[in-house]
Design a protein around this motif. Structure first.
Motif, mmCIF file in Angstrom:
data_model
loop_
_atom_site.group_PDB
_atom_site.id
_atom_site.type_symbol
_atom_site.label_atom_id
_atom_site.label_comp_id
_atom_site.label_asym_id
_atom_site.label_seq_id
_atom_site.Cartn_x
_atom_site.Cartn_y
_atom_site.Cartn_z
ATOM 1 N N TYR A 1 0.839 -1.203 0.000
ATOM 2 C CA TYR A 1 0.000 0.000 0.000
ATOM 3 C C TYR A 1 0.870 1.248 0.000
ATOM 4 N N LEU A 2 0.391 2.264 -0.703
ATOM 5 C CA LEU A 2 1.030 3.574 -0.703
ATOM 6 C C LEU A 2 0.032 4.614 -0.209
ATOM 7 N N VAL A 3 0.534 5.610 0.509
ATOM 8 C CA VAL A 3 -0.276 6.752 0.927
ATOM 9 C C VAL A 3 0.489 7.999 0.518
ATOM 10 N N GLY A 4 -0.212 8.924 -0.139
ATOM 11 C CA GLY A 4 0.465 10.142 -0.563
ATOM 12 C C GLY A 4 -0.478 11.169 -1.140
ATOM 13 N N ILE A 5 0.101 12.125 -1.844
ATOM 14 C CA ILE A 5 -0.666 13.213 -2.454
ATOM 15 C C ILE A 5 -0.703 12.995 -3.959
ATOM 16 N N LYS A 6 -1.894 13.197 -4.519
ATOM 17 C CA LYS A 6 -2.143 12.870 -5.929
ATOM 18 C C LYS A 6 -2.160 14.127 -6.801
ATOM 19 N N TYR A 7 -1.679 13.939 -8.025
ATOM 20 C CA TYR A 7 -1.734 14.969 -9.074
ATOM 21 C C TYR A 7 -2.315 14.319 -10.325
ATOM 22 N N GLU A 8 -3.164 15.047 -11.041
ATOM 23 C CA GLU A 8 -3.667 14.577 -12.336
ATOM 24 C C GLU A 8 -3.406 15.648 -13.374
ATOM 25 N N ASN B 1 3.997 22.086 -16.453
ATOM 26 C CA ASN B 1 4.619 23.210 -15.751
ATOM 27 C C ASN B 1 5.322 22.778 -14.462
ATOM 28 N N GLU B 2 5.935 21.581 -14.496
ATOM 29 C CA GLU B 2 6.688 21.073 -13.344
ATOM 30 C C GLU B 2 5.804 20.899 -12.102
ATOM 31 N N GLU B 3 4.534 20.560 -12.306
ATOM 32 C CA GLU B 3 3.629 20.380 -11.178
ATOM 33 C C GLU B 3 4.082 19.253 -10.246
ATOM 34 N N ILE B 4 4.715 18.231 -10.796
ATOM 35 C CA ILE B 4 5.141 17.109 -9.954
ATOM 36 C C ILE B 4 6.260 17.529 -9.008
ATOM 37 N N SER B 5 7.144 18.404 -9.419
ATOM 38 C CA SER B 5 8.179 18.919 -8.506
ATOM 39 C C SER B 5 7.531 19.655 -7.339
ATOM 40 N N LYS C 1 7.393 18.798 -3.097
ATOM 41 C CA LYS C 1 7.669 19.769 -2.022
ATOM 42 C C LYS C 1 6.522 19.757 -1.012
ATOM 43 N N LYS C 2 5.305 19.792 -1.503
ATOM 44 C CA LYS C 2 4.117 19.771 -0.651
ATOM 45 C C LYS C 2 4.056 18.464 0.149
ATOM 46 N N PHE C 3 4.328 17.343 -0.532
ATOM 47 C CA PHE C 3 4.283 16.039 0.125
ATOM 48 C C PHE C 3 5.327 15.945 1.237
ATOM 49 N N ASN C 4 6.550 16.361 0.965
ATOM 50 C CA ASN C 4 7.616 16.269 1.958
ATOM 51 C C ASN C 4 7.316 17.084 3.214
ATOM 52 N N LEU C 5 6.538 18.163 3.071
ATOM 53 C CA LEU C 5 6.138 18.953 4.234
ATOM 54 C C LEU C 5 5.086 18.236 5.082
ATOM 55 N N ARG C 6 4.364 17.294 4.477
ATOM 56 C CA ARG C 6 3.253 16.623 5.170
ATOM 57 C C ARG C 6 3.527 15.153 5.497
ATOM 58 N N ILE C 7 4.679 14.646 5.142
ATOM 59 C CA ILE C 7 4.947 13.216 5.293
ATOM 60 C C ILE C 7 4.828 12.741 6.741
ATOM 61 N N SER C 8 5.118 13.594 7.686
ATOM 62 C CA SER C 8 5.054 13.199 9.102
ATOM 63 C C SER C 8 3.628 12.865 9.541
ATOM 64 N N GLU C 9 2.622 13.277 8.782
ATOM 65 C CA GLU C 9 1.222 12.992 9.117
ATOM 66 C C GLU C 9 0.841 11.529 8.833
ATOM 67 N N ILE C 10 1.641 10.828 8.055
ATOM 68 C CA ILE C 10 1.308 9.467 7.638
ATOM 69 C C ILE C 10 1.763 8.466 8.699
ATOM 70 N N GLU D 1 14.817 15.631 -13.769
ATOM 71 C CA GLU D 1 14.531 16.325 -15.041
ATOM 72 C C GLU D 1 14.789 15.422 -16.252
ATOM 73 N N LYS D 2 15.604 14.381 -16.079
ATOM 74 C CA LYS D 2 15.886 13.459 -17.182
ATOM 75 C C LYS D 2 14.907 12.280 -17.235
ATOM 76 N N LEU D 3 14.060 12.145 -16.219
ATOM 77 C CA LEU D 3 13.166 10.992 -16.146
ATOM 78 C C LEU D 3 12.264 10.807 -17.362
ATOM 79 N N PRO D 4 11.574 11.840 -17.857
ATOM 80 C CA PRO D 4 10.678 11.596 -19.000
ATOM 81 C C PRO D 4 11.375 10.949 -20.194
ATOM 82 N N LYS D 5 12.566 11.418 -20.544
ATOM 83 C CA LYS D 5 13.277 10.842 -21.676
ATOM 84 C C LYS D 5 13.728 9.409 -21.374
#
Length: 152
Positions: free
Chosen positions: A12-19, A24-28, A32-41, A104-108
């Protein structure tokens, strides 16, 4: 790029979702947002490991839109923090590619894996997902679920 073939039990994974398409680098920003909230898990398997789960739905081929979950593995599903999501991955056989740790090289690199390296090694991807596994080192482990009957 020679993949390692591994079997991974379900988890199982718990995290924050993006669609979207990550134009525009939304995943980056998501990380950042996830790392600030990881302690809640609760019930994290490890404090150092992170997963980037890519889910390719019906829109992917038409528009390039996909779902991404910045997450950690958990031992059990307890309380899921507000605004977070859960993903359950079934047991599967994976081709695991070790990549340099530059996001930054992941997509390729991912494109090359699907278009060249899987076929080159006689491997057939299955399912509608893959994931990045981060351990805090300067490497990214990229997991692609593959057919059971193939190599390994």
């Amino acid at each position: 790029m020679i993949p390692e073939i591994v079997f991974k039990p379900g988890f199982y994974l718990v995290g924050i979702k993006y669609e979207g398409r990550n134009e525009n680098e939304e995943i980056s920003e998501l990380w950042k947002k996830f790392n600030l909230r990881i302690s809640e898990i609760k019930s994290k398997v490890s404090n150092n490991e992170r997963f980037g789960l890519n889910i390719y739905g019906e829109k992917f081929l038409a528009t390039g839109e996909f779902t991404y979950l910045a997450a950690v593995a958990v031992e059990k599903i307890e309380e899921v923090p507000e605004g977070m999501a859960v993903a359950a991955l079934d047991p599967a056989k994976y081709a695991v590619f070790t990549l340099p740790g530059q996001r930054e090289k992941l997509p390729k690199l991912i494109h090359d894996i699907y278009c060249r390296h899987l076929k080159k090694h006689g491997l057939k991807p299955v399912g509608n997902y893959d994931f990045e596994f981060y351990t805090g080192k300067d490497l990214i482990y990229f997991y692609v679920p593959i057919e059971y009957g193939k190599r390994g």
